[in-house]
Design a protein around this motif. Structure first.
Motif, PDB file in Angstrom:
ATOM      1  N   GLN A 153      39.127  49.258  41.966  1.00  0.00           N
ATOM      2  CA  GLN A 153      38.315  48.150  41.482  1.00  0.00           C
ATOM      3  C   GLN A 153      36.948  48.125  42.153  1.00  0.00           C
ATOM      4  O   GLN A 153      35.919  47.923  41.501  1.00  0.00           O
ATOM      5  CB  GLN A 153      39.051  46.820  41.719  1.00  0.00           C
ATOM      6  N   ARG A 194      33.389  48.664  40.241  1.00  0.00           N
ATOM      7  CA  ARG A 194      32.434  47.559  40.274  1.00  0.00           C
ATOM      8  C   ARG A 194      31.089  48.017  40.835  1.00  0.00           C
ATOM      9  O   ARG A 194      30.029  47.591  40.367  1.00  0.00           O
ATOM     10  CB  ARG A 194      33.001  46.422  41.105  1.00  0.00           C
ATOM     11  N   PHE A 224      40.562  46.765  35.109  1.00  0.00           N
ATOM     12  CA  PHE A 224      39.266  46.433  35.686  1.00  0.00           C
ATOM     13  C   PHE A 224      38.891  44.986  35.385  1.00  0.00           C
ATOM     14  O   PHE A 224      38.865  44.556  34.232  1.00  0.00           O
ATOM     15  CB  PHE A 224      38.187  47.372  35.131  1.00  0.00           C
ATOM     16  N   LYS A 225      38.563  44.248  36.435  1.00  0.00           N
ATOM     17  CA  LYS A 225      38.162  42.853  36.303  1.00  0.00           C
ATOM     18  C   LYS A 225      36.635  42.794  36.205  1.00  0.00           C
ATOM     19  O   LYS A 225      35.932  43.014  37.191  1.00  0.00           O
ATOM     20  CB  LYS A 225      38.653  42.038  37.506  1.00  0.00           C
TER      21      LYS A 225
END
Length: 288
Positions: free
Chosen positions: A39, A43, A76-77
């Motif tokens: 992550q 990001r 994925f956030k």
């Protein structure tokens, strides 16, 4: 061991076939079969993409963008645009520290250029500051040090802004500073030693440019003297040093026409005598 070897052999063959279909492993992107999702890494890549591609922060919240990322990696956030903005500021601080370390090692003398803008809608003034220097490998480098809002265009304001920026970057070995063509900037101080000579030539140019009749009379002098120069003299722009160079360059090529005009036109002598007079031989020598 034989069973283990056979399993590895079959697995390698299967992976080779997959890589052949997907275009091989020579590219910069790893095969999805061996990539582990992270992550933080994803990001960070997203943050750099928005910076390098100059994408608006709000784009990260658009449905089509989110659907694309969800189809590629559901885990994925995707951050909100406010969080993305904070990530970019953090990235800026990291890159600034790297650049500061690079400058301290490579930059011995620095040349600066600055420019200013004013927004029409908000009437806000912004200044950019770029540094040029030769690194330790003798290669010319350019780095943008700052882009900030300033209080105005005056020389004092810009001077303080530049000084503050240099202190922040710990750069003190400044070789030159090149400014833009703002009226607040003194760009012709070097000509003050021969200011009277320059003024007399400028007044002569101003005279022949002041009316169509005088301009035609001057063109007749050019033709009579057989001067092949096709250009014409133009008026000076006080904030552009190169305009002074161009006007002197043209006037020198047309000097014979000015001398003839002095013999033929009494008004030329009378009008210029009200201020500094007509150009002298010394004036033309200084101009050269």
């Amino acid at each position: 061991m034989r069973k283990h070897w056979k399993r590895c052999f079959d697995s390698n063959n299967e992976q080779s076939k997959r890589q052949s279909i997907e275009g091989g492993t020579s590219g910069p992107i790893s095969s999805p079969s061996v990539t582990k999702f992270d992550q933080a890494v994803s990001r960070s890549i997203l943050t750099k993409m928005f910076v390098t591609e100059e994408i608006a922060f709000q784009f990260v919240e658009r449905n089509v963008f989110r659907r694309l990322f969800h189809s590629l990696q559901p885990k994925f956030k995707i951050p909100l645009h406010t969080i993305l903005a904070r990530d970019i500021l953090s990235l800026y601080d990291i890159e600034k520290m790297k650049l500061q370390s690079y400058l301290s090692y490579h930059c011995q003398k620095v040349c600066l250029t600055t420019d200013t803008w004013m927004t029409l809608s908000q009437k806000l003034t912004y200044m950019s500051l770029a540094a040029y220097f030769i690194d330790n490998d003798w290669k010319l480098q350019k780095r943008i040090l700052n882009f900030c809002q300033v209080e105005g265009h005056s020389g004092d304001v810009l001077g303080r802004a530049i000084e503050g920026c240099l202190d922040a970057w710990k750069l003190h070995q400044v070789f030159t500073v090149t400014v833009d063509n703002a009226t607040s900037n003194d760009v012709k101080d070097g000509l003050k030693e021969i200011d009277d000579s320059i003024t007399r030539i400028f007044n002569a140019v101003k005279y022949v440019k002041s009316s169509p009749m005088r301009s035609e009379s001057f063109k007749a002098c050019i033709k009579w003297e057989g001067i092949n120069y096709k250009g014409l003299v133009s008026l000076d722009v006080q904030t552009r040093w190169n305009s002074t160079y161009l006007i002197l360059e043209a006037a020198l090529k047309l000097r014979a026409a000015f001398d003839l005009l002095e013999l033929q036109d009494d008004k030329y002598i009378n009008e210029l005598s009200k201020s500094y007079g007509v150009p002298t031989n010394d004036d033309w020598t200084y101009a050269e």
